[in-house]
Write a protein that holds these residues in place. Sequence first.
Motif, PDB file in Angstrom:
ATOM      1  N   THR A   2       0.566  -1.094  -0.264  1.00 29.32           N
ATOM      2  CA  THR A   2       0.137  -0.521  -0.351  1.00 29.32           C
ATOM      3  C   THR A   2       1.086   1.187  -0.174  1.00 29.32           C
ATOM      4  N   PHE A   3      -0.193   2.273  -0.318  1.00 27.97           N
ATOM      5  CA  PHE A   3       0.975   3.405  -0.235  1.00 27.97           C
ATOM      6  C   PHE A   3       0.158   4.140  -0.264  1.00 27.97           C
ATOM      7  N   THR A   4       0.549   6.020   0.593  1.00 24.04           N
ATOM      8  CA  THR A   4      -0.983   6.532   0.471  1.00 24.04           C
ATOM      9  C   THR A   4       0.051   7.794  -1.066  1.00 24.04           C
ATOM     10  N   PRO A   5      -1.385   8.354  -2.118  1.00 28.71           N
ATOM     11  CA  PRO A   5      -0.752   9.489  -3.084  1.00 28.71           C
ATOM     12  C   PRO A   5      -0.162   9.988  -2.871  1.00 28.71           C
ATOM     13  N   PRO A   6       0.113  10.442  -3.737  1.00 27.05           N
ATOM     14  CA  PRO A   6       1.133  11.981  -3.741  1.00 27.05           C
ATOM     15  C   PRO A   6      -0.308  13.046  -3.287  1.00 27.05           C
ATOM     16  N   GLY A   7       0.648  13.888  -2.290  1.00 26.31           N
ATOM     17  CA  GLY A   7      -0.487  15.434  -2.779  1.00 26.31           C
ATOM     18  C   GLY A   7      -1.494  15.693  -1.602  1.00 26.31           C
ATOM     19  N   GLU A   8      -1.706  14.313  -1.147  1.00 26.23           N
ATOM     20  CA  GLU A   8      -3.051  13.843   0.056  1.00 26.23           C
ATOM     21  C   GLU A   8      -2.371  14.295   1.267  1.00 26.23           C
ATOM     22  N   PRO A   9      -3.288  14.456   1.909  1.00 30.21           N
ATOM     23  CA  PRO A   9      -2.889  13.952   3.645  1.00 30.21           C
ATOM     24  C   PRO A   9      -2.356  12.974   3.712  1.00 30.21           C
ATOM     25  N   PRO A  10      -1.537  12.483   4.473  1.00 29.91           N
ATOM     26  CA  PRO A  10      -0.430  13.231   4.970  1.00 29.91           C
ATOM     27  C   PRO A  10       0.937  13.600   3.632  1.00 29.91           C
ATOM     28  N   ASN A  11       0.565  13.382   3.091  1.00 27.09           N
ATOM     29  CA  ASN A  11       2.226  13.934   1.585  1.00 27.09           C
ATOM     30  C   ASN A  11       1.303  14.603   1.035  1.00 27.09           C
ATOM     31  N   LEU A  12       1.209  16.281   1.867  1.00 30.75           N
ATOM     32  CA  LEU A  12       1.700  18.025   0.923  1.00 30.75           C
ATOM     33  C   LEU A  12       2.496  17.598   0.237  1.00 30.75           C
ATOM     34  N   ALA A  13       4.047  17.395   0.594  1.00 30.80           N
ATOM     35  CA  ALA A  13       5.123  17.665   0.549  1.00 30.80           C
ATOM     36  C   ALA A  13       5.629  15.845  -1.007  1.00 30.80           C
ATOM     37  N   ASN A  14       4.937  15.562  -0.765  1.00 32.37           N
ATOM     38  CA  ASN A  14       4.910  14.476  -1.505  1.00 32.37           C
ATOM     39  C   ASN A  14       6.272  12.976  -1.361  1.00 32.37           C
ATOM     40  N   GLN A  15       6.256  13.729  -0.343  1.00 28.36           N
ATOM     41  CA  GLN A  15       6.925  12.705   0.488  1.00 28.36           C
ATOM     42  C   GLN A  15       6.084  10.897   1.315  1.00 28.36           C
ATOM     43  N   VAL A  16       6.014  10.262   0.471  1.00 30.86           N
ATOM     44  CA  VAL A  16       5.484   9.182  -0.049  1.00 30.86           C
ATOM     45  C   VAL A  16       5.755   7.867   0.493  1.00 30.86           C
ATOM     46  N   THR A  17       5.638   7.478   1.659  1.00 28.13           N
ATOM     47  CA  THR A  17       5.474   6.690   2.335  1.00 28.13           C
ATOM     48  C   THR A  17       5.183   4.857   2.152  1.00 28.13           C
ATOM     49  N   LEU A  18       5.990   3.895   1.678  1.00 32.15           N
ATOM     50  CA  LEU A  18       5.229   2.680   0.082  1.00 32.15           C
ATOM     51  C   LEU A  18       5.628   1.516   1.878  1.00 32.15           C
ATOM     52  N   THR A  19       4.761   1.097   1.839  1.00 27.64           N
ATOM     53  CA  THR A  19       4.590  -0.256   2.448  1.00 27.64           C
ATOM     54  C   THR A  19       4.266  -1.689   1.841  1.00 27.64           C
ATOM     55  N   PHE A  20       5.920  -2.804   2.315  1.00 29.07           N
ATOM     56  CA  PHE A  20       6.073  -3.577   0.894  1.00 29.07           C
ATOM     57  C   PHE A  20       5.063  -4.695   1.797  1.00 29.07           C
ATOM     58  N   MET A  21       4.733  -5.758   0.958  1.00 32.95           N
ATOM     59  CA  MET A  21       4.034  -7.098   1.250  1.00 32.95           C
ATOM     60  C   MET A  21       5.495  -7.977   2.364  1.00 32.95           C
ATOM     61  N   ALA A  22       6.698  -7.655   2.879  1.00 34.21           N
ATOM     62  CA  ALA A  22       7.054  -8.774   4.292  1.00 34.21           C
ATOM     63  C   ALA A  22       8.653  -7.798   4.466  1.00 34.21           C
ATOM     64  N   SER A  23       8.675  -7.955   5.311  1.00 34.30           N
ATOM     65  CA  SER A  23       9.717  -7.228   5.601  1.00 34.30           C
ATOM     66  C   SER A  23      10.865  -7.676   4.982  1.00 34.30           C
ATOM     67  N   THR A  24      11.471  -5.895   4.339  1.00 35.36           N
ATOM     68  CA  THR A  24      12.417  -6.301   3.672  1.00 35.36           C
ATOM     69  C   THR A  24      13.425  -5.511   3.888  1.00 35.36           C
ATOM     70  N   ARG A  25      15.079  -5.641   3.787  1.00 31.65           N
ATOM     71  CA  ARG A  25      16.433  -5.357   3.439  1.00 31.65           C
ATOM     72  C   ARG A  25      16.889  -5.140   2.164  1.00 31.65           C
ATOM     73  N   PHE A  26      17.174  -4.454   1.535  1.00 31.27           N
ATOM     74  CA  PHE A  26      17.754  -4.126  -0.120  1.00 31.27           C
ATOM     75  C   PHE A  26      19.463  -4.426   1.352  1.00 31.27           C
ATOM     76  N   ALA A  27      20.272  -5.267  -0.514  1.00 30.06           N
ATOM     77  CA  ALA A  27      20.909  -5.383  -0.489  1.00 30.06           C
ATOM     78  C   ALA A  27      22.521  -4.455  -0.610  1.00 30.06           C
ATOM     79  N   GLU A  28      22.135  -3.087  -1.359  1.00 34.56           N
ATOM     80  CA  GLU A  28      23.359  -2.143  -1.843  1.00 34.56           C
ATOM     81  C   GLU A  28      22.066  -1.004  -1.713  1.00 34.56           C
ATOM     82  N   ALA A  29      22.848   0.211  -1.438  1.00 35.21           N
ATOM     83  CA  ALA A  29      22.378   1.689  -1.585  1.00 35.21           C
ATOM     84  C   ALA A  29      22.441   1.808  -3.416  1.00 35.21           C
ATOM     85  N   SER A  30      22.103   2.425  -4.082  1.00 34.57           N
ATOM     86  CA  SER A  30      22.224   3.320  -5.335  1.00 34.57           C
ATOM     87  C   SER A  30      22.836   4.854  -4.686  1.00 34.57           C
TER      88      SER A  30
END
Length: 287
Positions: free
Chosen positions: A154-182
Amino acid sequence: MGSLSAKRMQTSTRGFTLVEMVTVILILGILVVGVSSFIIFGTRIFVESSSVDQVLSQSRFAVERMTRELRSALPNSVRVNSDSLTYQCVEFVPTEASTTYLSMPIAPNATALTGTVILNATDKIKENQYIWIYPLIDSDVYNSARQKRAQIKTFTPPGEPPNLANQVTLTFMASTRFAEASPRQRIYFASAPVSYCFEKVPSSNELILQRYTGYQFNNSQPRPIDMGAGVLMAQNMINSFTDSSDLPMTLTPSTLVNNAMVHLQPRFTVNGETFQYRHQVQVINVP
């Protein structure tokens, strides 16, 4: 006086002679043959030109469609496999959106169910979409063992509260940890892989081009028979799968300093004549 009128009447009612009739029939026959030959020749030219135009239009559409989709491919997602007798396929993941992440669970940090990205209202983000961070090789795209891929719940669409600054929180299907940073904090969004396959028609030596999508991610590249029903994109091709110089396409893999390059070179045949495309598609390699 009466005999003169009878002669005039006899003269006026006299018909054509046999020679005259034969002459007229011959002239009409020559005219019919000439006109019919002209009509048949014109019809043949129209039919042949229509066939050539159809194959040209179909081939241009197929090559242009492949080009556009390959150019938007997820970095390092392009891979090619083939069977020397029956098919050659290119698989890739079309990027639907890309942006910058602000915070993500990346090793050596602990796993987490959420991450934060910057999104615009025009970005094509949706639930059940996949995300990638820093994919360097094709196994980073198709194999989740190194945790370069996660799925959005799930995620909250950008431009809607509480994401007025377009900072959107993504929720993953399962607990995740990415191997490397970009290095540039880039994150990519896509839904499903796509394959274009040149396949040999069993009843002839001609090839057809089909597009497959809607199947799942596979560690190894699937065969056409494993991807369900394809959509016909082009036909009337005569490339060889056994001659390396006559393959319908080849892939030059990416390196640290060069982008990947897909060389499209299908040969089409129509009305006993052939023409060939020689088209290069650059696939950006900037994860």
